[in-house]
Motif scaffolding. Structure first.
Motif, PDB file in Angstrom:
ATOM      1  N   LEU A 105     -43.868  19.045  38.908  1.00  0.00           N
ATOM      2  CA  LEU A 105     -44.305  20.063  37.945  1.00  0.00           C
ATOM      3  C   LEU A 105     -44.488  21.420  38.619  1.00  0.00           C
ATOM      4  O   LEU A 105     -44.212  22.463  38.028  1.00  0.00           O
ATOM      5  CB  LEU A 105     -45.615  19.626  37.279  1.00  0.00           C
ATOM      6  CG  LEU A 105     -45.543  18.398  36.376  1.00  0.00           C
ATOM      7  CD1 LEU A 105     -46.920  18.074  35.806  1.00  0.00           C
ATOM      8  CD2 LEU A 105     -44.544  18.603  35.238  1.00  0.00           C
ATOM      9  N   LEU A 106     -44.930  21.393  39.872  1.00  0.00           N
ATOM     10  CA  LEU A 106     -45.124  22.649  40.604  1.00  0.00           C
ATOM     11  C   LEU A 106     -43.796  23.363  40.820  1.00  0.00           C
ATOM     12  O   LEU A 106     -43.726  24.596  40.764  1.00  0.00           O
ATOM     13  CB  LEU A 106     -45.812  22.370  41.943  1.00  0.00           C
ATOM     14  CG  LEU A 106     -46.193  23.592  42.790  1.00  0.00           C
ATOM     15  CD1 LEU A 106     -47.086  24.541  41.999  1.00  0.00           C
ATOM     16  CD2 LEU A 106     -46.879  23.154  44.075  1.00  0.00           C
ATOM     17  N   VAL A 107     -42.727  22.608  41.065  1.00  0.00           N
ATOM     18  CA  VAL A 107     -41.393  23.204  41.207  1.00  0.00           C
ATOM     19  C   VAL A 107     -41.034  23.979  39.937  1.00  0.00           C
ATOM     20  O   VAL A 107     -40.562  25.116  39.994  1.00  0.00           O
ATOM     21  CB  VAL A 107     -40.328  22.112  41.487  1.00  0.00           C
ATOM     22  CG1 VAL A 107     -38.914  22.696  41.364  1.00  0.00           C
ATOM     23  CG2 VAL A 107     -40.517  21.508  42.869  1.00  0.00           C
ATOM     24  N   LEU A 108     -41.278  23.356  38.781  1.00  0.00           N
ATOM     25  CA  LEU A 108     -40.978  24.005  37.505  1.00  0.00           C
ATOM     26  C   LEU A 108     -41.908  25.178  37.243  1.00  0.00           C
ATOM     27  O   LEU A 108     -41.484  26.240  36.772  1.00  0.00           O
ATOM     28  CB  LEU A 108     -41.100  22.995  36.359  1.00  0.00           C
ATOM     29  CG  LEU A 108     -40.158  21.788  36.399  1.00  0.00           C
ATOM     30  CD1 LEU A 108     -40.457  20.849  35.239  1.00  0.00           C
ATOM     31  CD2 LEU A 108     -38.702  22.226  36.374  1.00  0.00           C
ATOM     32  N   TYR A 109     -43.181  25.008  37.576  1.00  0.00           N
ATOM     33  CA  TYR A 109     -44.189  26.035  37.319  1.00  0.00           C
ATOM     34  C   TYR A 109     -43.891  27.310  38.107  1.00  0.00           C
ATOM     35  O   TYR A 109     -44.112  28.429  37.613  1.00  0.00           O
ATOM     36  CB  TYR A 109     -45.561  25.499  37.698  1.00  0.00           C
ATOM     37  CG  TYR A 109     -46.689  26.493  37.530  1.00  0.00           C
ATOM     38  CD1 TYR A 109     -47.217  26.750  36.276  1.00  0.00           C
ATOM     39  CD2 TYR A 109     -47.222  27.164  38.622  1.00  0.00           C
ATOM     40  CE1 TYR A 109     -48.252  27.658  36.111  1.00  0.00           C
ATOM     41  CE2 TYR A 109     -48.252  28.075  38.481  1.00  0.00           C
ATOM     42  CZ  TYR A 109     -48.765  28.321  37.217  1.00  0.00           C
ATOM     43  OH  TYR A 109     -49.778  29.230  37.061  1.00  0.00           O
ATOM     44  N   GLN A 110     -43.380  27.164  39.315  1.00  0.00           N
ATOM     45  CA  GLN A 110     -43.130  28.314  40.188  1.00  0.00           C
ATOM     46  C   GLN A 110     -41.756  28.943  39.966  1.00  0.00           C
ATOM     47  O   GLN A 110     -41.347  29.836  40.710  1.00  0.00           O
ATOM     48  CB  GLN A 110     -43.277  27.899  41.654  1.00  0.00           C
ATOM     49  CG  GLN A 110     -44.709  27.540  42.024  1.00  0.00           C
ATOM     50  CD  GLN A 110     -44.853  27.082  43.462  1.00  0.00           C
ATOM     51  OE1 GLN A 110     -43.907  26.554  44.061  1.00  0.00           O
ATOM     52  NE2 GLN A 110     -46.026  27.283  44.039  1.00  0.00           N
ATOM     53  N   GLN A 111     -41.048  28.497  38.955  1.00  0.00           N
ATOM     54  CA  GLN A 111     -39.725  29.050  38.667  1.00  0.00           C
ATOM     55  C   GLN A 111     -39.793  30.549  38.450  1.00  0.00           C
ATOM     56  O   GLN A 111     -40.660  31.064  37.756  1.00  0.00           O
ATOM     57  CB  GLN A 111     -39.130  28.385  37.420  1.00  0.00           C
ATOM     58  CG  GLN A 111     -37.768  28.933  37.025  1.00  0.00           C
ATOM     59  CD  GLN A 111     -37.296  28.415  35.673  1.00  0.00           C
ATOM     60  OE1 GLN A 111     -38.084  27.886  34.898  1.00  0.00           O
ATOM     61  NE2 GLN A 111     -36.019  28.561  35.379  1.00  0.00           N
ATOM     62  N   ASP A 112     -38.864  31.258  39.074  1.00  0.00           N
ATOM     63  CA  ASP A 112     -38.703  32.686  38.818  1.00  0.00           C
ATOM     64  C   ASP A 112     -37.208  33.003  38.862  1.00  0.00           C
ATOM     65  O   ASP A 112     -36.376  32.100  38.932  1.00  0.00           O
ATOM     66  CB  ASP A 112     -39.492  33.536  39.830  1.00  0.00           C
ATOM     67  CG  ASP A 112     -39.117  33.235  41.276  1.00  0.00           C
ATOM     68  OD1 ASP A 112     -37.951  32.855  41.529  1.00  0.00           O
ATOM     69  OD2 ASP A 112     -39.968  33.379  42.157  1.00  0.00           O
ATOM     70  N   ALA A 113     -36.886  34.277  38.813  1.00  0.00           N
ATOM     71  CA  ALA A 113     -35.478  34.685  38.756  1.00  0.00           C
ATOM     72  C   ALA A 113     -34.706  34.285  40.007  1.00  0.00           C
ATOM     73  O   ALA A 113     -33.471  34.188  39.975  1.00  0.00           O
ATOM     74  CB  ALA A 113     -35.388  36.194  38.543  1.00  0.00           C
ATOM     75  N   GLU A 114     -35.414  34.037  41.120  1.00  0.00           N
ATOM     76  CA  GLU A 114     -34.759  33.692  42.376  1.00  0.00           C
ATOM     77  C   GLU A 114     -34.604  32.184  42.571  1.00  0.00           C
ATOM     78  O   GLU A 114     -33.926  31.741  43.495  1.00  0.00           O
ATOM     79  CB  GLU A 114     -35.562  34.261  43.560  1.00  0.00           C
ATOM     80  CG  GLU A 114     -35.779  35.772  43.502  1.00  0.00           C
ATOM     81  CD  GLU A 114     -34.463  36.531  43.500  1.00  0.00           C
ATOM     82  OE1 GLU A 114     -33.546  36.130  44.255  1.00  0.00           O
ATOM     83  OE2 GLU A 114     -34.353  37.508  42.746  1.00  0.00           O
ATOM     84  N   THR A 115     -35.210  31.391  41.718  1.00  0.00           N
ATOM     85  CA  THR A 115     -35.168  29.939  41.873  1.00  0.00           C
ATOM     86  C   THR A 115     -33.765  29.410  41.607  1.00  0.00           C
ATOM     87  O   THR A 115     -33.088  29.834  40.662  1.00  0.00           O
ATOM     88  CB  THR A 115     -36.141  29.251  40.896  1.00  0.00           C
ATOM     89  OG1 THR A 115     -37.441  29.811  41.060  1.00  0.00           O
ATOM     90  CG2 THR A 115     -36.208  27.748  41.162  1.00  0.00           C
ATOM     91  N   ASN A 116     -33.325  28.488  42.460  1.00  0.00           N
ATOM     92  CA  ASN A 116     -32.022  27.854  42.276  1.00  0.00           C
ATOM     93  C   ASN A 116     -32.035  27.065  40.968  1.00  0.00           C
ATOM     94  O   ASN A 116     -32.818  26.133  40.803  1.00  0.00           O
ATOM     95  CB  ASN A 116     -31.733  26.928  43.470  1.00  0.00           C
ATOM     96  CG  ASN A 116     -30.339  26.331  43.412  1.00  0.00           C
ATOM     97  OD1 ASN A 116     -29.669  26.353  42.381  1.00  0.00           O
ATOM     98  ND2 ASN A 116     -29.895  25.782  44.523  1.00  0.00           N
TER      99      ASN A 116
END
Length: 393
Positions: A105-116
């Motif tokens: 969930l943290l991976v999804l939560y930290q998503q931004d424009a730079e996320t793969n």
């Protein structure tokens, strides 16, 4: 081992993490698309030629949980869940499932424009596979977290893992609507919520508010798109090629919005038909958004799915009117009336719908996604120098 694609820049050679290199090599070999791949078969069973376990499942589980922020560990978890039934059953039997779910969930939560974007897709697919299991969904709402330090929007205590799951899924959808605009992301997020919806229990009021915040966003987009179609059609040049192309695109957009609205209605309907008596806060938030829910009552494609929702809202609206009339009422007073009303509410009056079940099915040519993705990870994480000109990712 660079498979003939290494460069000669020795200055770029860094400290080697043998565990990481082993995992990357395993991913390269097990994702190689040839018939009878022995590495793929071994990963799908994790037993040797004598039918003995190659490694204890708990060791794999503990190691994965420590590194699920990384794409390589996430990819291995996906392969184990999708291809190894024994490991999947072991993971689903765990009583400490939060060790695995929180990092995802943290991976999804930290998503931004730079996320793969591939990392986001893979995480969503992994979670979708898990939500196919009813026991997992039940555990999500029975597992309480004392606090969630990484969730910054609101400080919450004694919140269920399922509540955080809902909040993160909604955050991903809001981000997607504002930036990436990828229908695939919305479909997967809503499919996960749909799979879990019959097990929604004691939803946190903030999770309920965010769910309807997303619904409100969809309503606004629906209204705006309908207005654009009408205005474009009324223009004098409405029959021009450009206008027709715009109307065609807006019609596609409208259809996608309506599909998302339908899935949101299905999630709400599934929850109230199974566990309405355990979701006081959801009923309260629904009553607060009663007018917005009424907007689609006469649309043919939503009539059937909205019947239970309107029946529930009508009954509790009448209860509140009888109790308070025109007098002001506090939230606590309203919640008390709802809680007492739910004790005697008969779910048998609801129309019956099939349980919502969305299942992940891997595409037949999935290697077209996984092979380039694995090599992308290898190039980024292996600390080995590769000639980029040799790759076509």
């Amino acid at each position: 081992m660079t498979l003939g694609m290494s460069g000669s820049a020795r200055s770029e050679v860094k400290h080697v993490n043998h565990g990481l290199q082993s995992l990357l090599l395993l991913l390269v070999l097990s994702n190689h698309p040839y018939t009878g791949n022995m590495y793929t078969k071994t990963l799908a069973t994790l037993i040797d030629d004598d039918k003995q376990p190659l490694v204890k499942p708990e060791l794999i589980y503990d190691a994965l949980c420590k590194d699920l922020h990384s794409e390589q560990a996430n990819l291995l978890l996906y392969k184990l869940l999708h291809e190894n039934e024994v490991m999947k059953a072991f993971i689903l039997s765990r009583t400490d499932i939060e060790k695995m779910i929180e990092p995802l969930l943290l991976v999804l939560y930290q998503q931004d424009a730079e996320t793969n974007s591939n990392h986001i897709y893979l995480t969503l697919i992994t979670l979708l596979i898990l939500t196919e299991d009813d026991g997992f969904n039940k555990d999500m709402f029975s597992t309480k977290l004392s606090t969630v330090k990484w969730y910054k929007e609101k400080y919450m205590t004694d919140v269920s893992l399922g509540d955080i799951f809902i909040l993160v899924a909604i955050k991903v959808m809001h981000f997607n609507m504002a930036h990436t605009k990828d229908k695939y992301l919305h479909t997967n997020c809503l499919a996960m919520l749909a799979n879990m919806s019959s097990k929604f229990i004691n939803l946190n009021p903030y999770a309920c508010q965010k769910l309807f915040s997303f619904y409100t966003t969809l309503v606004k987009r629906h209204t705006k798109t309908v207005e654009k179609i009408q205005l474009t059609s009324l223009k004098q040049d409405g029959d021009s090629e450009g206008s027709q192309a715009l109307i065609s695109q807006l019609t596609v957009d409208l259809h996608e919005i309506q599909e998302m609205l339908r899935m949101v209605f299905e999630v709400i309907n599934s929850c109230i038909t199974h566990t309405v008596h355990l979701n006081v806060h959801l009923v309260h938030v629904m009553l607060c958004h009663r007018e917005e829910l009424e907007k689609f009552r006469d649309l043919e494609q939503f009539k059937h799915i909205l019947q239970n929702i309107h029946m529930l809202l009508e009954q509790f609206h009448i209860k509140l009117e009888k109790e308070f009339g025109e007098q002001p009422r506090s939230v606590a007073q309203v919640l008390e009336v709802i809680e007492q009303g739910l004790k005697t509410f008969r779910k048998s009056t609801f129309l019956k719908f099939p349980d919502l079940k969305f299942k992940y099915v891997e595409e037949t040519d999935s290697s077209r996604f996984f092979v380039p993705y694995v090599w992308q990870i290898v190039c980024q994480k292996s600390n080995l120098h590769f000639r980029q000109s040799k790759f076509n990712l």
